[in-house]
Write an enzyme that holds these catalytic residues in place. Sequence first.
Site, PDB file in Angstrom:
ATOM      1  N   ARG A 211      21.127 -24.179 -14.986  1.00  0.00           N
ATOM      2  CA  ARG A 211      22.244 -24.005 -14.165  1.00  0.00           C
ATOM      3  C   ARG A 211      21.360 -23.118 -12.930  1.00  0.00           C
ATOM      4  NH1 ARG A 211      28.284 -25.171 -14.437  1.00  0.00           N
ATOM      5  NH2 ARG A 211      28.176 -25.551 -12.615  1.00  0.00           N
TER       6      ARG A 211
ATOM      7  N   TYR B  87      24.428 -28.857   2.948  1.00  0.00           N
ATOM      8  CA  TYR B  87      25.384 -28.337   4.179  1.00  0.00           C
ATOM      9  C   TYR B  87      25.626 -26.475   3.479  1.00  0.00           C
ATOM     10  CZ  TYR B  87      28.727 -30.396   0.820  1.00  0.00           C
ATOM     11  OH  TYR B  87      29.590 -29.994  -0.358  1.00  0.00           O
ATOM     12  N   PRO B  88      26.070 -26.297   4.695  1.00  0.00           N
ATOM     13  CA  PRO B  88      26.706 -24.957   4.509  1.00  0.00           C
ATOM     14  C   PRO B  88      28.420 -24.320   4.065  1.00  0.00           C
ATOM     15  CG  PRO B  88      25.910 -24.668   6.651  1.00  0.00           C
ATOM     16  CD  PRO B  88      25.760 -26.081   5.611  1.00  0.00           C
ATOM     17  N   MET B  89      28.811 -24.217   4.193  1.00  0.00           N
ATOM     18  CA  MET B  89      30.283 -24.187   4.211  1.00  0.00           C
ATOM     19  C   MET B  89      31.200 -22.601   3.374  1.00  0.00           C
ATOM     20  SD  MET B  89      31.647 -25.440  -0.032  1.00  0.00           S
ATOM     21  CE  MET B  89      33.279 -25.087   0.669  1.00  0.00           C
ATOM     22  N   ASP B  90      32.271 -22.304   4.346  1.00  0.00           N
ATOM     23  CA  ASP B  90      33.082 -21.319   4.167  1.00  0.00           C
ATOM     24  C   ASP B  90      34.512 -21.372   2.991  1.00  0.00           C
ATOM     25  OD1 ASP B  90      31.628 -19.591   5.855  1.00  0.00           O
ATOM     26  OD2 ASP B  90      32.220 -19.751   7.292  1.00  0.00           O
TER      27      ASP B  90
ATOM     28  N   HIS C 225      39.518 -29.489  -8.753  1.00  0.00           N
ATOM     29  CA  HIS C 225      38.710 -29.337  -7.783  1.00  0.00           C
ATOM     30  C   HIS C 225      36.888 -29.883  -8.629  1.00  0.00           C
ATOM     31  CE1 HIS C 225      36.813 -29.852  -3.467  1.00  0.00           C
ATOM     32  NE2 HIS C 225      35.094 -28.922  -4.131  1.00  0.00           N
TER      33      HIS C 225
ATOM     34  N   GLN D 281      24.024 -31.241  -8.608  1.00  0.00           N
ATOM     35  CA  GLN D 281      24.832 -30.550  -7.468  1.00  0.00           C
ATOM     36  C   GLN D 281      24.502 -28.738  -7.531  1.00  0.00           C
ATOM     37  OE1 GLN D 281      28.908 -29.453  -6.067  1.00  0.00           O
ATOM     38  NE2 GLN D 281      28.694 -28.632  -7.560  1.00  0.00           N
TER      39      GLN D 281
ATOM     40  N   SER E 291      39.218 -28.211  -0.953  1.00  0.00           N
ATOM     41  CA  SER E 291      38.910 -28.780   0.550  1.00  0.00           C
ATOM     42  C   SER E 291      39.978 -29.249   1.723  1.00  0.00           C
ATOM     43  CB  SER E 291      37.938 -30.370   0.277  1.00  0.00           C
ATOM     44  OG  SER E 291      36.943 -29.956  -0.323  1.00  0.00           O
TER      45      SER E 291
END
EC number: 1.3.98.5
Length: 247
Positions: free
Chosen positions: A129, A143-146, A170, A183, A221
């Site tokens: 991984r 996509y980016p995320m915070d 999650h 992923q 989320s």
Amino acid sequence: MSEATTTLDGWYCLHDLRSIDWAAWKTLSSDERGQAVSEFLNVVEKWNEVATAKKGSHAMYTVVGQKADIMLMILRPTMEELNEIETELNKTTLAEYMVPAYSYVSVVELSNYLPADEDPYQNPQILARLYPELPKANHICFYPMDKRRQGDDNWYMLPMEERKKMMYSHSKIGRQYAGKVRQVISGSVGFDDFEWGVTLFADDVLQFKKLIYEMRFDEVSARYGEFGTFFVGNILPDEKVEKFLHI
């Protein structure tokens, strides 16, 4: 102060998205375009050799919509190698007819929740991984995320055990899509404008919508997730690059 999560870090990652200046590309003769495509494919062949030697990996996709035309995802052991790849690409003739659309720099990341006496870098599943061979799936979603840091909804002020509990819940949603969606999570704190990059691969593009929508109802989320721009695309095999760029 809340306890920071220990992370495991693998290959460095570059998402390089570009638009094609089709009007300028059309001004070249057929021979000139052919030479430019051949030069680009020679660069890609170098990437293939690296992948065969298991010293890196890459993926190439066309992008649907007006945000970009092509997405390159490159994995390498060092940040310097990512820079060298980007520079070599920029020196090609084809790059003269590309316009930078978006880029993202990160490192493949896993949270380390293993027992303290276990060396994660000796675990084959974890190594696979951290240093993945990117799949040749039909579709990609990036996509980016915070994690939110506002008022009472501050992820970084939560106790470690509470964060672990929520992330476990999650992750259970994601595991329901095993075999449907692959992923790759990459960390980017200090590297780019968001904290993580999320790259999903699937043969059925609808699985992206289903997975992300279902995760919206999970507290991680719904309460703490903040997301950047989404990019979705279709695989571009080496043998179809010439057709994609044909005028």
